[in-house]
Enzyme design. Sequence first.
Site, PDB file in Angstrom:
ATOM      1  N   ASP A  31      70.405  -3.239 -47.461  1.00 50.10           N
ATOM      2  CA  ASP A  31      71.044  -3.155 -46.143  1.00 50.10           C
ATOM      3  C   ASP A  31      72.519  -2.798 -46.284  1.00 50.10           C
ATOM      4  OD1 ASP A  31      68.723  -3.734 -44.989  1.00 50.10           O
ATOM      5  OD2 ASP A  31      69.311  -5.695 -44.163  1.00 50.10           O
ATOM      6  N   GLU A  33      74.023  -1.164 -48.740  1.00 48.59           N
ATOM      7  CA  GLU A  33      74.197   0.248 -49.110  1.00 48.59           C
ATOM      8  C   GLU A  33      73.998   1.138 -47.893  1.00 48.59           C
ATOM      9  OE1 GLU A  33      72.642   1.430 -53.439  1.00 48.59           O
ATOM     10  OE2 GLU A  33      71.308   0.070 -52.334  1.00 48.59           O
ATOM     11  N   TYR A  34      72.952   0.799 -47.152  1.00 43.73           N
ATOM     12  CA  TYR A  34      72.629   1.580 -45.959  1.00 43.73           C
ATOM     13  C   TYR A  34      73.834   1.604 -45.021  1.00 43.73           C
ATOM     14  CZ  TYR A  34      70.121   3.040 -41.737  1.00 43.73           C
ATOM     15  OH  TYR A  34      69.708   3.714 -40.613  1.00 43.73           O
ATOM     16  N   ASP A  35      74.401   0.420 -44.773  1.00 49.45           N
ATOM     17  CA  ASP A  35      75.549   0.329 -43.869  1.00 49.45           C
ATOM     18  C   ASP A  35      76.739   1.117 -44.414  1.00 49.45           C
ATOM     19  OD1 ASP A  35      74.097  -1.206 -42.203  1.00 49.45           O
ATOM     20  OD2 ASP A  35      74.916  -3.135 -42.862  1.00 49.45           O
ATOM     21  N   SER A  80      52.728  12.541 -13.271  1.00 45.16           N
ATOM     22  CA  SER A  80      51.512  11.766 -13.446  1.00 45.16           C
ATOM     23  C   SER A  80      50.330  12.672 -13.080  1.00 45.16           C
ATOM     24  CB  SER A  80      51.608  10.567 -12.514  1.00 45.16           C
ATOM     25  OG  SER A  80      50.518   9.748 -12.725  1.00 45.16           O
ATOM     26  N   GLU A 109      40.020  16.225 -22.176  1.00 47.43           N
ATOM     27  CA  GLU A 109      40.560  15.296 -23.190  1.00 47.43           C
ATOM     28  C   GLU A 109      40.264  13.879 -22.769  1.00 47.43           C
ATOM     29  OE1 GLU A 109      44.792  16.021 -23.440  1.00 47.43           O
ATOM     30  OE2 GLU A 109      44.408  18.165 -23.402  1.00 47.43           O
ATOM     31  N   LYS A 111      41.313  10.237 -21.774  1.00 45.29           N
ATOM     32  CA  LYS A 111      42.518   9.689 -21.133  1.00 45.29           C
ATOM     33  C   LYS A 111      42.839   8.370 -21.836  1.00 45.29           C
ATOM     34  CE  LYS A 111      44.545   8.765 -16.629  1.00 45.29           C
ATOM     35  NZ  LYS A 111      45.103   7.476 -16.930  1.00 45.29           N
ATOM     36  N   ASP A 113      44.464   4.985 -22.857  1.00 42.11           N
ATOM     37  CA  ASP A 113      45.050   3.939 -22.015  1.00 42.11           C
ATOM     38  C   ASP A 113      46.277   3.348 -22.708  1.00 42.11           C
ATOM     39  OD1 ASP A 113      45.229   2.509 -19.775  1.00 42.11           O
ATOM     40  OD2 ASP A 113      43.552   1.161 -20.171  1.00 42.11           O
ATOM     41  N   ARG A 132      58.583   7.475 -19.752  1.00 43.39           N
ATOM     42  CA  ARG A 132      58.495   8.307 -18.553  1.00 43.39           C
ATOM     43  C   ARG A 132      59.466   7.831 -17.476  1.00 43.39           C
ATOM     44  NH1 ARG A 132      55.205   7.753 -14.037  1.00 43.39           N
ATOM     45  NH2 ARG A 132      54.992   9.698 -12.937  1.00 43.39           N
ATOM     46  N   TYR A 218      49.629  15.191 -26.426  1.00 47.23           N
ATOM     47  CA  TYR A 218      48.712  15.997 -25.608  1.00 47.23           C
ATOM     48  C   TYR A 218      49.381  17.020 -24.698  1.00 47.23           C
ATOM     49  CZ  TYR A 218      49.810  12.091 -22.464  1.00 47.23           C
ATOM     50  OH  TYR A 218      50.447  11.133 -21.745  1.00 47.23           O
ATOM     51  N   LYS A 282      42.130  19.732 -17.711  1.00 51.37           N
ATOM     52  CA  LYS A 282      43.313  20.595 -17.548  1.00 51.37           C
ATOM     53  C   LYS A 282      42.896  22.060 -17.569  1.00 51.37           C
ATOM     54  CE  LYS A 282      46.053  17.301 -20.211  1.00 51.37           C
ATOM     55  NZ  LYS A 282      46.695  16.993 -21.487  1.00 51.37           N
ATOM     56  N   LYS A 306      38.534   8.998 -13.401  1.00 52.70           N
ATOM     57  CA  LYS A 306      38.625   7.601 -13.825  1.00 52.70           C
ATOM     58  C   LYS A 306      37.229   7.004 -13.933  1.00 52.70           C
ATOM     59  CE  LYS A 306      42.272   5.585 -14.025  1.00 52.70           C
ATOM     60  NZ  LYS A 306      43.456   5.326 -13.292  1.00 52.70           N
ATOM     61  N   CYS A 400      46.999 -28.097   1.963  1.00 48.91           N
ATOM     62  CA  CYS A 400      47.640 -27.233   0.957  1.00 48.91           C
ATOM     63  C   CYS A 400      47.603 -27.934  -0.411  1.00 48.91           C
ATOM     64  CB  CYS A 400      49.077 -26.939   1.365  1.00 48.91           C
ATOM     65  SG  CYS A 400      50.003 -26.082   0.073  1.00 48.91           S
ATOM     66  N   CYS A 403      51.621 -28.739  -1.159  1.00 50.47           N
ATOM     67  CA  CYS A 403      52.462 -29.642  -0.355  1.00 50.47           C
ATOM     68  C   CYS A 403      51.629 -30.555   0.554  1.00 50.47           C
ATOM     69  CB  CYS A 403      53.459 -28.841   0.470  1.00 50.47           C
ATOM     70  SG  CYS A 403      52.667 -27.884   1.769  1.00 50.47           S
ATOM     71  N   CYS A 418      48.959 -22.048   4.639  1.00 48.20           N
ATOM     72  CA  CYS A 418      49.777 -23.255   4.646  1.00 48.20           C
ATOM     73  C   CYS A 418      50.943 -22.935   5.579  1.00 48.20           C
ATOM     74  CB  CYS A 418      50.298 -23.552   3.240  1.00 48.20           C
ATOM     75  SG  CYS A 418      51.593 -24.798   3.283  1.00 48.20           S
ATOM     76  N   CYS A 423      57.057 -25.132   1.768  1.00 42.71           N
ATOM     77  CA  CYS A 423      56.098 -25.393   0.674  1.00 42.71           C
ATOM     78  C   CYS A 423      56.632 -24.742  -0.608  1.00 42.71           C
ATOM     79  CB  CYS A 423      54.743 -24.794   1.039  1.00 42.71           C
ATOM     80  SG  CYS A 423      53.561 -24.841  -0.307  1.00 42.71           S
TER      81      CYS A 423
HETATM   82  S1  IVH Z   1      48.391  14.953 -19.294  1.00 36.40           S
HETATM   83  C1  IVH Z   1      51.345  17.174 -16.734  1.00 36.40           C
HETATM   84  N1  IVH Z   1      46.635  14.019 -21.014  1.00 36.40           N
HETATM   85  O1  IVH Z   1      47.583   9.385 -17.982  1.00 36.40           O
HETATM   86  C2  IVH Z   1      50.564  16.453 -17.802  1.00 36.40           C
HETATM   87  N2  IVH Z   1      47.843  12.423 -19.707  1.00 36.40           N
HETATM   88  O2  IVH Z   1      47.320   8.959 -15.096  1.00 36.40           O
HETATM   89  C3  IVH Z   1      50.390  15.026 -17.504  1.00 36.40           C
HETATM   90  N3  IVH Z   1      47.305  10.095 -20.225  1.00 36.40           N
HETATM   91  O3  IVH Z   1      50.967   9.842 -17.157  1.00 36.40           O
HETATM   92  C4  IVH Z   1      49.727  14.187 -18.498  1.00 36.40           C
HETATM   93  N4  IVH Z   1      45.834  10.489 -21.811  1.00 36.40           N
HETATM   94  O4  IVH Z   1      50.385   8.668 -19.419  1.00 36.40           O
HETATM   95  C5  IVH Z   1      47.546  13.694 -20.077  1.00 36.40           C
HETATM   96  N5  IVH Z   1      45.084  13.370 -22.608  1.00 36.40           N
HETATM   97  C6  IVH Z   1      45.984  13.038 -21.676  1.00 36.40           C
HETATM   98  C7  IVH Z   1      46.271  11.695 -21.341  1.00 36.40           C
HETATM   99  C8  IVH Z   1      47.207  11.434 -20.336  1.00 36.40           C
HETATM  100  C9  IVH Z   1      46.471   9.549 -21.126  1.00 36.40           C
HETATM  101  C10 IVH Z   1      48.128   9.314 -19.270  1.00 36.40           C
HETATM  102  C11 IVH Z   1      49.564   9.778 -19.142  1.00 36.40           C
HETATM  103  C12 IVH Z   1      49.708  10.146 -17.690  1.00 36.40           C
HETATM  104  C13 IVH Z   1      48.633   9.310 -17.052  1.00 36.40           C
HETATM  105  C14 IVH Z   1      48.205   9.839 -15.705  1.00 36.40           C
END
Ligand code: IVH
Length: 661
Positions: A31, A33-35, A80, A109, A111, A113, A132, A218, A282, A306, A400, A403, A418, A423
């Site tokens: 650390d 040395e790094y600093d 989004s 693709e 999606k 999570d 974002r 992506y 897309k 979804k 309630c 209360c 209530c 409360c």
């Molecule tokens: S494309 C303009 N591709 O889903 C391009 N989004 O509900 C916008 N997400 O905000 C995003 N997998 O956080 C894209 N293969 C994928 C994704 C993806 C997850 C999320 C991303 C976006 C949200 C929209």
Amino acid sequence: MDIKKRIDELKEIIFRANREYYMLDNSIISDQEYDRYMQELMTLEEKYPEYKTNDSPTQIVGSKVLDKFAKVTHKIPMLSLGNIFNESEIINFDKRIRKEIDNPKYVCELKIDGLSVSVTYKNGILIQGATRGDGTIGEDITNNVMTIKSLPHTLNQKIDIEVRGEIYMRKDVFEKINEQRAKEGRSLLQNPRNAASGSVHQLDYNITKNRHLDCFIYHLPNPFDYDIYTHHEALEFMEKLGFVVNSNRILANNIKEVIDYINYWTENRNTLPYEIDGIVIKLDDINSQNKLGFTARTPKWATAYKFPAEIVKTRLIDIIFTVGRTGKITPNAVLEPVKIAGSTIARATLHNEDNVVYKDIRINDKVLIRKAGDVIPEVVCADKNERNGSEKKFVMIENCPICNTKLIRKEKEADYYCPNINCDARKVETIIHFAERGAMNIEGLGENVIEDLYNQGFIKKITDIYHLEKYEQELVLLEGFGPKLISNLKEGIENSKQNSLEKLIFGLGIRQVGSKTAKILARQFKDIDNLIEADYEKLNNINDIGPIIAKNIVDYFKDPQNLELISELKELGINTKYLTQESEDKEEFLNKKFVLTGTLTNITREQAQKLIENYGGSVSNSVSSKTNTLIVGENPGSKYDKAIKLNIPIWNEEEFLDKIK
Ligand code: IVH
């Protein structure tokens, strides 16, 4: 000494040390040395600013523990996606596209999570990671993204590039972390997505590092800069640069292939080592994407299918009652913990008495639980075939649970309330609502902190928030309230005084006035005093405000206690005016596509782009037959010749400035 050479040497040493430390958990230098190296580099850069570059580690890696995240403006907004839920909506999406594009091909693709991230590289070196945020302004999380092993620190080509993707936590990592937390008696992380988001928002990147996050890339925001004209090529290009792009993607030739892909992953999503919550579709051709453009928040050329809500079965052990800020009583099922949609849940809502009685849901029943995404899990019904006689019928409470006041049920309403405005449960919930993100957004004042401060007597009502600093000495002594938390809290409280009116209106918690209605009211009335004076007729005449909400607003401002609250807030310096800058459309810009070339002398390119977007236009990188106007600065490039060839109208900088005056 050759200064430039020494600076490059130092940069190299520090980058290597960072890489080893962040990605391989390995310290190749101490650390100290790094600093020392860092200090030497900073001193040289200060003395010889001509050698200071944006990609220097002095500009990238901050201190280990930050006070807060810096803000980052996204040059191209991070949008989004719109959602669709069934086959007919998928077919409609395709129909809408076909109206403008012949034979569209789609990239499908998974999606993922997690949470989206924008990552910028200069000369092939990672220099910035950003969340974002609200789409335009995000948070600088560079230190944290550097800890993600699946995100390269250096690319296979020394290029400048911004890419976007999703940070996520693998299921096995999530399980392991929770096992460990359970052993330590700490609260469990809710689900992999929240865990990823919480980990990325750590001010100390060492915590992020221990969460072992991953990232799939992506999206390439500026494909034309790299001579790329289709999304599938953009993905391949990013893969070649060293990014991890999810391999379970396809290029579908028609909507039938899209539907087959969706059906396959609906069946097989559980085989993946990470959570997905849908499929992203897309349009492949980027010129066609640009032709379709965007709505305010989402691209018209892409959408997210979804997955339907998951349903699981478990035992209902007990029914308990919670009190909301309006006094509404909600029966909740206490469940044998069960895994659903990525989370383990032990509670689900039963909504109200009528619902439980109508469905005849009993204690000790086996029940079906439904959960989709962020929605609160709910009990769908009981499996009556599994009854064995031990079940107990539901009985609604009369008083309630907090209360003990006798509950009331208004005519034609399903809910009990209530009526006691003092409360404790109602008061705490009112304060939580006031401080929450969509309302006054007071950083550092989350649900648990409010409950603690309420129970300790420091905050008993909303205005007490703004007197907290008087008790700083006492607060530091409370368990879990270190000086850092208190100073963040003070800053969060102070910042909230400058919120625009809509945040305050929402925070007041007027019945049925959600954040959207609050925005409409703020925009219309501009000042809280005008809203207070508005009568029923005036409110009811506003588009999107119905008679019930209009009456709720009038009733709220009739109550002297509420008027007192507002005048106290004003005295405490809380802004009560509408401050949000509105974008105004201008005809010359509305829905028009612009391209910029050459150097603008009076404003920066970013400012020009922002102005065009504010007036309803968009900016793209290359000239095509779809371009409406080329704006030309000094020393224009080849775009100028192309625009002339295609007969595209051209404005010089002066003409452009004239239009935006
Ligand atoms: S494309 C303009 N591709 O889903 C391009 N989004 O509900 C916008 N997400 O905000 C995003 N997998 O956080 C894209 N293969 C994928 C994704 C993806 C997850 C999320 C991303 C976006 C949200 C929209």
